[in-house]
Scaffold this motif. Sequence first.
Motif, mmCIF file in Angstrom:
data_model
loop_
_atom_site.group_PDB
_atom_site.id
_atom_site.type_symbol
_atom_site.label_atom_id
_atom_site.label_comp_id
_atom_site.label_asym_id
_atom_site.label_seq_id
_atom_site.Cartn_x
_atom_site.Cartn_y
_atom_site.Cartn_z
ATOM 1 N N ALA A 87 -8.764 -1.535 16.371
ATOM 2 C CA ALA A 87 -9.226 -0.154 16.179
ATOM 3 C C ALA A 87 -10.458 0.068 17.044
ATOM 4 O O ALA A 87 -11.240 -0.861 17.269
ATOM 5 N N GLY B 150 0.748 -10.357 2.908
ATOM 6 C CA GLY B 150 -0.701 -10.342 2.720
ATOM 7 C C GLY B 150 -0.993 -9.216 1.743
ATOM 8 O O GLY B 150 -0.509 -9.211 0.612
ATOM 9 N N GLY B 151 -1.714 -8.204 2.224
ATOM 10 C CA GLY B 151 -2.024 -7.058 1.363
ATOM 11 C C GLY B 151 -0.918 -6.015 1.364
ATOM 12 O O GLY B 151 -1.074 -4.936 0.783
ATOM 13 N N ARG C 290 -12.526 7.071 9.659
ATOM 14 C CA ARG C 290 -11.240 6.646 9.090
ATOM 15 C C ARG C 290 -10.962 7.380 7.780
ATOM 16 O O ARG C 290 -9.842 7.818 7.535
ATOM 17 N N ILE D 169 -10.255 -1.515 7.670
ATOM 18 C CA ILE D 169 -8.802 -1.696 7.870
ATOM 19 C C ILE D 169 -8.276 -2.444 6.646
ATOM 20 O O ILE D 169 -8.806 -3.495 6.286
ATOM 21 N N PRO E 220 -5.233 8.329 5.062
ATOM 22 C CA PRO E 220 -5.172 8.322 3.602
ATOM 23 C C PRO E 220 -5.763 7.031 3.039
ATOM 24 O O PRO E 220 -5.575 5.963 3.623
ATOM 25 N N GLY F 215 -5.401 -13.335 6.699
ATOM 26 C CA GLY F 215 -4.242 -14.038 7.263
ATOM 27 C C GLY F 215 -3.460 -13.151 8.219
ATOM 28 O O GLY F 215 -3.141 -13.543 9.347
ATOM 29 N N THR G 221 0.817 -1.222 0.000
ATOM 30 C CA THR G 221 0.000 0.000 0.000
ATOM 31 C C THR G 221 0.850 1.271 0.000
ATOM 32 O O THR G 221 0.316 2.361 -0.124
ATOM 33 N N SER H 78 -4.441 -10.567 9.808
ATOM 34 C CA SER H 78 -5.175 -10.059 10.981
ATOM 35 C C SER H 78 -4.771 -10.839 12.227
ATOM 36 O O SER H 78 -4.731 -10.298 13.328
ATOM 37 N N PRO I 40 -5.536 4.050 0.723
ATOM 38 C CA PRO I 40 -4.398 3.434 0.026
ATOM 39 C C PRO I 40 -4.482 3.548 -1.496
ATOM 40 O O PRO I 40 -3.464 3.653 -2.171
#
Length: 597
Positions: A130, A52-53, A225, A116, A230, A121, A15, A123, A232
């Motif tokens: 949060a 992951g991401g 949020r 989020i 920002p 995976g 990101t 997490s 991503p």
Amino acid sequence: MVEIIENKDITSFTTFGIPVKARYFAEYSSERELLALSRKEEFLNNEVLHIGGGSNLLFLEDFGGLVLHSAIKGIKEYRKDDETVYAIAGAGEKWTDFVDWCLERNLAGVENLAHIPGEVGASAIQNVGAYGVEAKDVIHVVECFDTQTRKTVRFSNEECRFGYRDSMFKKDDVRGRYYVLRVSFRLRPDGIPMSLDYGPLKSLKERLGKYPTIQEVAREVTNIRKSKLPEPSETGSAGSFFKNPVVPVHFYKKIKNGGFGDVPAYPAGEGVVKLSAAWLIDKAGMKGVRFGGAMVYDRQPLVIVNAGGASGRDVKELSDEIIRRVRTKFYITLKPEVNFIDTGIKITVLGTGGSKGTPELGCECHVCTSDDIRDKRLRSSVLVETAGLRLLIDPSPDFRQQALNLRLADIDAVLVTHSHYDHVGGFDDLRPFCGNENMPIYLRADVNADLHRRLDYCFREHPYPGVPTFKMNVIDNKPFYINGLKIVPVEVMHGKLPIYGYRIGKFAYITDASHISEEEKEKLENLDVLIINSLRDKPHFAHFSFDQAMDMIRDLSPNRAYLTHLCHEAGCHAELESRVPAGVSPAYDGQIILSTR
Ligand SMILES: Cc1cc2nc3c(=O)[nH]c(=O)nc-3n(C[C@H](O)[C@H](O)[C@H](O)COP(=O)(O)OP(=O)(O)OC[C@H]3O[C@@H](n4cnc5c(N)ncnc54)[C@H](O)[C@@H]3O)c2cc1C
């Protein structure tokens, strides 16, 4: 069959949006594919990173190993009773898709964790959190592939040992061992929000005029949020860059009474409170500050964004500047939450001198009076940067000057070779880096006992306020881990005294050795970089002479070797340079050496 792609651009898997490539990349969709991958040469012979991401990663350079990504999908309910619905999700599912799945079925538990970034995976690895809720509050079982046994294993919530953005998966020798395949969650079918105790959620009931639904909570969280963080897809970042520091109450009071009555603090256990890192960064004047393409986000100073063309190094430089400025103002050391990724080791040579340093006081020899800057040798020490850590080997009596020369922002831990003064004389100067936390020190039992005697004022039950605070970790001659980084002690003889050198990946640092046993030499095979002591030509009972150091280097045959702990009798840098064979160099103060890991 899964394809392993070479030299893959993986920027879109992160990101931050900072261009980055992986030497190898593979994406698998099942355990069977992962099992097949784990037998491949690229897996067995390289460092492997499972992503992951990529929303909590900062690549400092292209990744020289294999990057894996899970495409295991699917979310389904698998058990149900009056109070709980159990759902299981593939590691490759987007976290937001999982939250949406729960909201559509009116299953409560994850509504505060809406919006989020990242995947299911991670997490469990990160224990995402949060608005007063963490993944640990809903995780039931984490199903993993064990890379050591190549079997599937399941860990209960308790076994995961979750903490603040932490879990057992991040701990020491376990780090990187388990790949999350699926996560199962305990959700509530009553649709009642899990927690409205945090920040703006407190007033939601009043604002809506009724008790909110989980969908309303998720919408509220998403809106907040979006206004603060920002997106991503528009601006690169990794979310909160630093952890909120947990500090002793007296630290907090000092800040509060020092003109900052509005410092936000939250109870975090007996005698400690959690402070807002965002507030500290803001008050340190860092909001909007830019370094290269990296910038402290103006709407939320806890976030560093890619404001355009940032490199990983820009972000790290800016993060160091934040750490310095917050320490200057509040005497608190911020620790990054983001995972720094590299595959190399950066070694900064802080000092290369013998116990008296060069020039030696009162000496007028040609080395001590040399104009060559490389002949100014402070007492021997190195700073090792790798895997997001900064490790100091030996706080020498010159440490203060060495740290000033470098504008050193922080140290994560200290490794000690032995307790002779020229290797530990700088302990007290570690004080600014201890700040609000105890500095982790790794050392032999005899060195620990010595330091307790010599620095007794640091270890009293009621020490004088402001003394440096250490966490002494006594090690024996076995590998140990710091944040998952493997460190191998190498026992060498310093005359009759057994002391430690250290091997980190393909780099080893040996100082003050006069003998290395055959058994210990085995630990020094296949090195990329070896730094080794070479006192002078004349034999010494407790140090390798130049010839002995050359013999040892020949014996160990690292790719490159550097000489350290050089006294003035070793000669000038230029003289030494003309005598050493190819692949060997005298080290000099301030030199930066790069090694593979
Ligand atoms: C704008 C923004 C806002 C954010 N807000 C929050 C927030 O409110 N709360 C919060 O907690 N975090 C937040 N984050 C951080 C981030 O989203 C979380 O840490 C998230 O869990 C990371 O997930 P990921 O899939 O992107 O993992 P990555 O960043 O790719 O990896 C994170 C870690 O997990 C490991 N990992 C990933 N997948 C696997 C797997 N399948 N098996 C084994 N290891 C794996 C990686 O090796 C790495 O150590 C935010 C990030 C951004 C960019």
